[in-house]
Design a protein around this motif. Structure first.
Motif, PDB file in Angstrom:
ATOM      1  N   UNK A 154       0.826  -1.224   0.000  1.00 25.39           N
ATOM      2  CA  UNK A 154       0.000   0.000   0.000  1.00 25.39           C
ATOM      3  C   UNK A 154       0.858   1.271   0.000  1.00 25.39           C
ATOM      4  N   UNK A 155       1.878   1.402   0.886  1.00 30.92           N
ATOM      5  CA  UNK A 155       2.701   2.609   0.822  1.00 30.92           C
ATOM      6  C   UNK A 155       3.473   2.727  -0.492  1.00 30.92           C
ATOM      7  N   UNK A 156       3.951   1.602  -1.000  1.00 34.08           N
ATOM      8  CA  UNK A 156       4.685   1.643  -2.259  1.00 34.08           C
ATOM      9  C   UNK A 156       3.780   2.073  -3.406  1.00 34.08           C
ATOM     10  N   UNK A 157       2.571   1.524  -3.453  1.00 31.52           N
ATOM     11  CA  UNK A 157       1.621   1.906  -4.506  1.00 31.52           C
ATOM     12  C   UNK A 157       1.219   3.376  -4.366  1.00 31.52           C
ATOM     13  N   UNK A 158       0.976   3.822  -3.141  1.00 31.67           N
ATOM     14  CA  UNK A 158       0.630   5.230  -2.925  1.00 31.67           C
ATOM     15  C   UNK A 158       1.779   6.131  -3.345  1.00 31.67           C
ATOM     16  N   UNK A 159       3.001   5.741  -3.031  1.00 29.85           N
ATOM     17  CA  UNK A 159       4.170   6.523  -3.430  1.00 29.85           C
ATOM     18  C   UNK A 159       4.327   6.603  -4.931  1.00 29.85           C
ATOM     19  N   UNK A 160       4.042   5.501  -5.620  1.00 34.65           N
ATOM     20  CA  UNK A 160       4.132   5.503  -7.091  1.00 34.65           C
ATOM     21  C   UNK A 160       3.088   6.446  -7.683  1.00 34.65           C
ATOM     22  N   UNK A 161       1.865   6.374  -7.191  1.00 36.71           N
ATOM     23  CA  UNK A 161       0.806   7.271  -7.686  1.00 36.71           C
ATOM     24  C   UNK A 161       1.166   8.726  -7.395  1.00 36.71           C
ATOM     25  N   UNK A 162       1.674   8.986  -6.189  1.00 38.41           N
ATOM     26  CA  UNK A 162       2.082  10.350  -5.837  1.00 38.41           C
ATOM     27  C   UNK A 162       3.215  10.834  -6.735  1.00 38.41           C
ATOM     28  N   UNK A 163       4.192   9.967  -7.017  1.00 39.32           N
ATOM     29  CA  UNK A 163       5.322  10.347  -7.866  1.00 39.32           C
ATOM     30  C   UNK A 163       4.857  10.663  -9.284  1.00 39.32           C
ATOM     31  N   UNK A 164       3.967   9.832  -9.820  1.00 43.15           N
ATOM     32  CA  UNK A 164       3.458  10.090 -11.176  1.00 43.15           C
ATOM     33  C   UNK A 164       2.669  11.391 -11.219  1.00 43.15           C
ATOM     34  N   UNK A 165       1.874  11.651 -10.195  1.00 40.69           N
ATOM     35  CA  UNK A 165       1.102  12.889 -10.146  1.00 40.69           C
ATOM     36  C   UNK A 165       2.013  14.111 -10.036  1.00 40.69           C
TER      37      UNK A 165
END
Length: 164
Positions: free
Chosen positions: A45-56
Motif C-alpha cells: 500500500x505505501x509503495x503503490x501510494x508513493x508511485x501514484x504520488x510520484x506520477x502525479x
C-alpha cells in the motif's frame, strides 16, 4: 487543450518538486516494510501510494514548466516583508523562551511585533504587550496552573517563586 493565458504562480514548480520528494520518501518507507509476496503485504500500500504520488507530481512539474511564469517573484507574492520579518521574530522568540523565560520573552516579542506592524509609538505596543502577558499569566498560571518557562538566564537574579 491547455489555456495559454494561464500564468504559473510563484512556487508552483517548487511545490511539484517537493511533492516528488515526499512521494519518493513514501516509496522508500514502503520498501523498508518488506514483504511483497502478496497483494495484502505490509509494503504494497505505501509503495503503490508513493508511485501514484510520484506520477502525479511529475505530471504537475511537466505541466507547470510549460506555463509562462508571473512577473512577481516568489518572495514578493508568497512571503512579503512583513510576513518574513514576523516569521524571523517568531523564531527569535522561540529561541529566547528557554533562556529568559516566558514572561520576558513574550513581553519583548509582543512589544517589538506590535511596534513594527502598527508602525506607531512605543507606548501602545508596550501597553498591549504588558496587558497580554498579565492576562496569559493569570489565565494559564493561576487559573489552569500551567507551569510557564521561567528561564535559566535570570534564575539567580530573581527570588524563587517570584511569579507565583
Amino acid at each position: 487543450m491547455h489555456d495559454q493565458r494561464r500564468r504559473r504562480e510563484p512556487g508552483e514548480t517548487l511545490f511539484g518538486y517537493l511533492l516528488l520528494l515526499m512521494s519518493l520518501a513514501v516509496m522508500a518507507e514502503g520498501s523498508r516494510l518488506q514483504g511483497f509476496d502478496s497483494v495484502s503485504a505490509p509494503g504494497i500500500a505505501p509503495l503503490a501510494a508513493g508511485v501514484v504520488m510520484a506520477m502525479s507530481s511529475l505530471a504537475i512539474i511537466l505541466r507547470t514548466r510549460r506555463v509562462v511564469p508571473t512577473e512577481a517573484g516568489f518572495a514578493t507574492r508568497i512571503a512579503p516583508r512583513d510576513v518574513a520579518l514576523s516569521v524571523l521574530m517568531i523564531a527569535l522568540y522561540m529561541a529566547l523562551l528557554e533562556p529568559v523565560g516566558f514572561h520576558i520573552a513574550t513581553f519583548a516579542f509582543l512589544s517589538a511585533l506590535v511596534l513594527y506592524l502598527r508602525r506607531g509609538g512605543p507606548g501602545f505596543a508596550l501597553l498591549v504587550a504588558l496587558v497580554s502577558v498579565i492576562v496569559v499569566h493569570v489565565v494559564f498560571r493561576m487559573v489552569f496552573t500551567v507551569v510557564l518557562p521561567q528561564g535559566w538566564l535570570l534564575r539567580g537574579l530573581l527570588p524563587p517563586g517570584w511569579l507565583l
